[in-house]
Motif scaffolding. Sequence first.
Motif, short mmCIF file in Angstrom:
data_model
loop_
_atom_site.label_atom_id
_atom_site.label_comp_id
_atom_site.label_asym_id
_atom_site.label_seq_id
_atom_site.Cartn_x
_atom_site.Cartn_y
_atom_site.Cartn_z
N ARG A 1 0.82 -1.22 0.00
CA ARG A 1 0.00 0.00 0.00
C ARG A 1 0.86 1.27 0.00
O ARG A 1 0.42 2.30 -0.49
CB ARG A 1 -0.95 0.01 1.19
CG ARG A 1 -2.03 -1.03 1.05
CD ARG A 1 -3.19 -0.77 2.00
NE ARG A 1 -4.36 -1.46 1.48
CZ ARG A 1 -5.10 -1.05 0.45
NH1 ARG A 1 -4.84 0.06 -0.14
NH2 ARG A 1 -6.13 -1.75 0.02
N THR A 2 2.09 1.17 0.51
CA THR A 2 2.95 2.36 0.51
C THR A 2 3.37 2.76 -0.90
O THR A 2 3.83 3.88 -1.11
CB THR A 2 4.23 2.15 1.37
OG1 THR A 2 5.04 1.13 0.78
CG2 THR A 2 3.88 1.79 2.81
N LEU A 3 3.20 1.87 -1.88
CA LEU A 3 3.53 2.21 -3.26
C LEU A 3 2.40 2.96 -3.98
O LEU A 3 2.62 3.52 -5.05
CB LEU A 3 3.84 0.93 -4.06
CG LEU A 3 5.25 0.40 -3.95
CD1 LEU A 3 5.37 -0.90 -4.72
CD2 LEU A 3 6.25 1.41 -4.47
N LEU A 4 1.21 2.97 -3.40
CA LEU A 4 0.08 3.61 -4.08
C LEU A 4 0.31 5.11 -4.30
O LEU A 4 -0.05 5.63 -5.35
CB LEU A 4 -1.22 3.37 -3.30
CG LEU A 4 -1.70 1.92 -3.30
CD1 LEU A 4 -2.92 1.77 -2.40
CD2 LEU A 4 -1.98 1.42 -4.71
N GLY A 5 0.89 5.78 -3.33
CA GLY A 5 1.18 7.21 -3.49
C GLY A 5 2.13 7.49 -4.65
O GLY A 5 1.80 8.28 -5.55
N PRO A 6 3.31 6.85 -4.66
CA PRO A 6 4.22 7.07 -5.79
C PRO A 6 3.64 6.65 -7.13
O PRO A 6 3.82 7.34 -8.13
CB PRO A 6 5.44 6.21 -5.43
CG PRO A 6 5.40 6.10 -3.94
CD PRO A 6 3.95 6.08 -3.57
#
Length: 109
Positions: free
Chosen positions: A83-88
């Motif tokens: 989920r931390t990749l959704l922003g980038p």
Amino acid sequence: MFLADCQARLAFDLISNTWTAVVVWSLRHGPQRPGDLRTQIGGISPKVLTETLRRLESNGLVARRAYAEAPPRVEYELTDLGRTLLGPIGALGKWAFDHADEVLAAQDQ
């Protein structure tokens, strides 16, 4: 510098695959079965989807859940790390939307 042991290269290697960002983005709303993912994504073969999901799972970005049913059912979902990749990925998608015409014009020249 992006040396061989640079941590930034890890991120570039993870998302440089054609389908990685697409699969991660497709899982943003919750668990999905592989067939549903293929329908949503379009243009990805079952083999390539399986390879992509396995790679994401081996990197801790996706979790696989198998259900003891007949016929067998499998779902994939993003882990907290995934989920931390959704922003980038969202930011890169916005950039592509904002600048696609410019990139396409440059390619035509």
